[in-house]
Design a protein around this motif. Structure first.
Motif, mmCIF file in Angstrom:
data_model
loop_
_atom_site.group_PDB
_atom_site.id
_atom_site.type_symbol
_atom_site.label_atom_id
_atom_site.label_comp_id
_atom_site.label_asym_id
_atom_site.label_seq_id
_atom_site.Cartn_x
_atom_site.Cartn_y
_atom_site.Cartn_z
ATOM 1 N N THR A 74 39.824 -32.882 43.592
ATOM 2 C CA THR A 74 39.364 -33.370 42.290
ATOM 3 C C THR A 74 38.408 -32.385 41.650
ATOM 4 N N ALA A 75 37.493 -31.820 42.462
ATOM 5 C CA ALA A 75 36.535 -30.846 41.938
ATOM 6 C C ALA A 75 37.247 -29.592 41.430
ATOM 7 N N LEU A 76 38.269 -29.152 42.131
ATOM 8 C CA LEU A 76 39.024 -27.970 41.694
ATOM 9 C C LEU A 76 39.737 -28.237 40.371
ATOM 10 N N LYS A 77 40.219 -29.444 40.182
ATOM 11 C CA LYS A 77 40.842 -29.787 38.903
ATOM 12 C C LYS A 77 39.814 -29.782 37.781
ATOM 13 N N MET A 78 38.593 -30.185 38.093
ATOM 14 C CA MET A 78 37.520 -30.155 37.102
ATOM 15 C C MET A 78 37.146 -28.718 36.743
ATOM 16 N N MET A 79 37.472 -27.786 37.645
ATOM 17 C CA MET A 79 37.186 -26.366 37.392
ATOM 18 C C MET A 79 38.278 -25.696 36.573
ATOM 19 N N GLY A 80 39.375 -26.402 36.308
ATOM 20 C CA GLY A 80 40.407 -25.838 35.453
ATOM 21 C C GLY A 80 41.802 -25.805 36.049
ATOM 22 N N PHE A 81 41.946 -26.217 37.303
ATOM 23 C CA PHE A 81 43.267 -26.228 37.931
ATOM 24 C C PHE A 81 44.015 -27.506 37.562
ATOM 25 N N ASP A 82 45.322 -27.385 37.436
ATOM 26 C CA ASP A 82 46.159 -28.539 37.087
ATOM 27 C C ASP A 82 46.681 -29.272 38.322
ATOM 28 N N TYR A 83 46.736 -28.580 39.444
ATOM 29 C CA TYR A 83 47.365 -29.139 40.641
ATOM 30 C C TYR A 83 46.734 -28.478 41.856
ATOM 31 N N SER A 128 49.869 -15.958 43.253
ATOM 32 C CA SER A 128 49.552 -15.079 42.127
ATOM 33 C C SER A 128 48.282 -14.274 42.348
ATOM 34 N N GLY A 129 47.366 -14.808 43.125
ATOM 35 C CA GLY A 129 46.105 -14.110 43.348
ATOM 36 C C GLY A 129 45.248 -14.846 44.359
ATOM 37 N N ALA A 130 44.099 -14.260 44.666
ATOM 38 C CA ALA A 130 43.176 -14.857 45.642
ATOM 39 C C ALA A 130 41.761 -14.857 45.077
ATOM 40 N N ILE A 131 41.096 -15.981 45.204
ATOM 41 C CA ILE A 131 39.716 -16.138 44.740
ATOM 42 C C ILE A 131 38.859 -16.430 45.965
ATOM 43 N N SER A 132 37.799 -15.701 46.139
ATOM 44 C CA SER A 132 37.005 -15.821 47.362
ATOM 45 C C SER A 132 36.172 -17.099 47.375
ATOM 46 N N PHE A 133 35.824 -17.530 48.589
ATOM 47 C CA PHE A 133 34.917 -18.673 48.754
ATOM 48 C C PHE A 133 33.630 -18.436 47.977
ATOM 49 N N LEU A 134 33.119 -17.202 48.063
ATOM 50 C CA LEU A 134 31.848 -16.886 47.425
ATOM 51 C C LEU A 134 31.917 -17.068 45.913
ATOM 52 N N GLU A 135 33.100 -16.876 45.331
ATOM 53 C CA GLU A 135 33.283 -17.000 43.891
ATOM 54 C C GLU A 135 33.201 -18.461 43.439
ATOM 55 N N VAL A 136 33.710 -19.371 44.255
ATOM 56 C CA VAL A 136 33.804 -20.777 43.827
ATOM 57 C C VAL A 136 32.750 -21.675 44.455
ATOM 58 N N TYR A 137 32.039 -21.186 45.475
ATOM 59 C CA TYR A 137 31.150 -22.074 46.230
ATOM 60 C C TYR A 137 30.088 -22.733 45.356
ATOM 61 N N GLY A 138 29.427 -21.939 44.518
ATOM 62 C CA GLY A 138 28.351 -22.481 43.693
ATOM 63 C C GLY A 138 28.839 -23.558 42.744
ATOM 64 N N VAL A 139 29.944 -23.286 42.041
ATOM 65 C CA VAL A 139 30.480 -24.263 41.088
ATOM 66 C C VAL A 139 30.970 -25.509 41.815
ATOM 67 N N LEU A 140 31.666 -25.301 42.941
ATOM 68 C CA LEU A 140 32.166 -26.443 43.710
ATOM 69 C C LEU A 140 31.020 -27.319 44.213
ATOM 70 N N GLU A 143 28.069 -27.732 42.994
ATOM 71 C CA GLU A 143 27.461 -28.473 41.888
ATOM 72 C C GLU A 143 28.338 -29.658 41.470
ATOM 73 N N LEU A 144 29.639 -29.450 41.405
ATOM 74 C CA LEU A 144 30.541 -30.526 41.022
ATOM 75 C C LEU A 144 30.576 -31.634 42.075
ATOM 76 N N LEU A 145 30.556 -31.246 43.336
ATOM 77 C CA LEU A 145 30.574 -32.248 44.407
ATOM 78 C C LEU A 145 29.279 -33.050 44.423
ATOM 79 N N ARG A 146 28.199 -32.399 43.973
ATOM 80 C CA ARG A 146 26.895 -33.074 43.980
ATOM 81 C C ARG A 146 26.694 -33.955 42.751
ATOM 82 N N LYS A 147 27.163 -33.486 41.584
ATOM 83 C CA LYS A 147 26.883 -34.194 40.335
ATOM 84 C C LYS A 147 28.133 -34.761 39.649
#
Length: 435
Positions: A97-106, A213-225, A227-231
């Protein structure tokens, strides 16, 4: 082989120390002119140099989160190791759910891909002529290590694509069928703990093009994730978690062997430990082992160089999370029809080939002459393997000298002897002049 590598050097930060030189498992690094240099043909993108470089001169090239905007439709493929980055174990169920809030559709958990791969490997293990031991293909750094240093073991590698690839194939099929969209408009992005996965996307193993298509590191998404999981007021529900506990366990050492249910399996982590075991396998010293699970990072994927959390903490969290999930076996979770539908897509499409990175010369006669010269130089060198010359070992320096990449005087011990000899000659000349 395409020369793309995720692991690269930031020359401005490199001070020419020998930390990475001594830790590289394939001797892919040299220090020349007070800067490290990476030999493309030998690098397997294990990320060991990233881990040990105190100056952060080794970096992993991955995609920024903004890269998903290149596609009308975006799919996230979170690695199971991602769940171990968060203190609240129930957060694993909220991550989609948090990843979808970050802009992913699925979102398709790669742990589900691990369940599918587990089933495919179980079938392979039943074949009467299967090599012994069969070697896991899940860690791209280990596969490239075998292609580089242990080419005789290539045929032992199981010809099943990695959970990342299988999850991407499954996600694309489902999403396109449900939404009625064109596959070219869909971008699949793996949330990765390591650099080797990015290289595997650009230089696929066993197939020409990747479904990722590509790879996004844990370090790239950890902060945003975080925050979303917390709030984000997301209510986690582990009851609807799509993967089994066995698929989640792939994130740590031994999880794959446990998932395929093989008692005569050997799970080893840490690239140096993997090398030692591969040497034993190559010399037929482990006949009782039927399956070998080799992972380049200590602890497994939870110990990847692009993770945020302490490896030991993350590994324990994955263990606890697996205990909280239903103990449904992969063969119970994945019906025969689902496996049959993917059967034409989850196996290698072409054989793996060895990397020719140690050829001395195209001309056989010249190569033999160079080999003899290397042997002569090796006898002259002290055999200390100190790395002060900029090559990882005395053997490597001898090869570099013959190939024209270094000189004998790169060795400080030979240089010291030469200077001492010259100094004594100057003294003798000075005394002879006074007489």
């Amino acid at each position: 082989m395409n020369k793309f590598h995720s692991v690269t050097l930031d020359v401005a930060k490199c001070v020419g120390c020998t930390a990475c030189l001594k830790r590289c498992p394939t001797e892919a690094i040299r220090i020349r002119e007070r800067r490290a240099r990476i030999i493309d043909e030998r690098c397997i993108d294990c990320g060991e140099c990233i881990r040990v470089c105190e100056h952060h001169a080794k970096v992993a090239t991955t995609n920024p989160l903004s890269a998903i905007n290149r596609y009308p439709y975006k799919i996230a493929l979170p690695a199971p190791a991602l769940y171990g980055q968060f203190k609240d174990l129930r957060a694993a169920a909220a991550i989609p759910t948090a990843l979808k809030m970050m802009g992913f559709d699925y979102v398709c958990e790669v742990a589900h891909g691990a369940d599918i791969v587990s089933r495919a490997i179980m079938e392979k293990m039943k074949e009467p002529d299967v090599p012994r031991p069969l070697i896991s293909s899940s860690c791209p750094a280990v596969v490239r290590l075998i292609q580089t240093r242990f080419p005789e073991l290539i045929d032992n590698i199981v010809d099943v694509k990695s959970p990342m690839e299988v999850a991407a194939i499954e996600a694309r099929r489902r999403f396109c069928a449900e939404r009625g969209v064109n596959d070219k408009d869909v971008g699949c992005f793996f949330i990765t703990p390591c650099a080797a996965k990015m290289t595997a996307i650009r230089n696929p193993l066993g197939h020409k093009t990747s479904a990722v298509s590509g790879a996004i590191s844990f370090l790239e998404v950890y902060g945003v994730l975080s925050e979303l999981l917390r709030k984000g007021n997301i209510k986690p529900d582990l009851a609807h978690f799509s993967a089994t506990s066995f698929g989640v366990n792939w994130a740590r050492t031994g999880g794959e062997a446990l998932a395929i249910g093989e008692n005569e399996a050997l799970a080893v982590d840490g690239i140096d430990n993997v090398i030692r075991v591969l040497e034993e396998i190559e010399n037929n010293r482990l006949p009782e082992v039927r399956y070998f699970e080799g992972l380049a990072c200590l602890g497994g994927c939870v110990g990847g160089p692009l993770t945020f959390e302490n490896m030991f903490i993350a590994r324990n969290r994955i263990r606890l999370l697996a205990q909280m999930l239903p103990k449904t076996r992969p063969e119970q979770k994945i019906p025969d029809k689902e496996l049959d539908d993917l059967r034409d897509a989850i196996y290698f499409e072409e054989p793996l080939k060895p990397f020719e990175n140690t050829r001395l010369d195209e001309d056989f006669k010249v190569a033999m002459e160079k080999m003899a010269r290397i042997g002569e130089l090796r006898k002259q060198l002290p055999g200390l393997d100190c790395g002060s010359c900029g090559s990882p070992t005395c053997q490597a320096l001898a090869e570099d000298v013959v190939q024209g990449f270094a000189t004998e005087l790169n060795c400080i011990h030979l240089l010291k002897e030469r200077l001492s000899f010259m100094a004594s000659q100057m003294v003798e000349m000075a005394e002879a002049t006074r007489e």
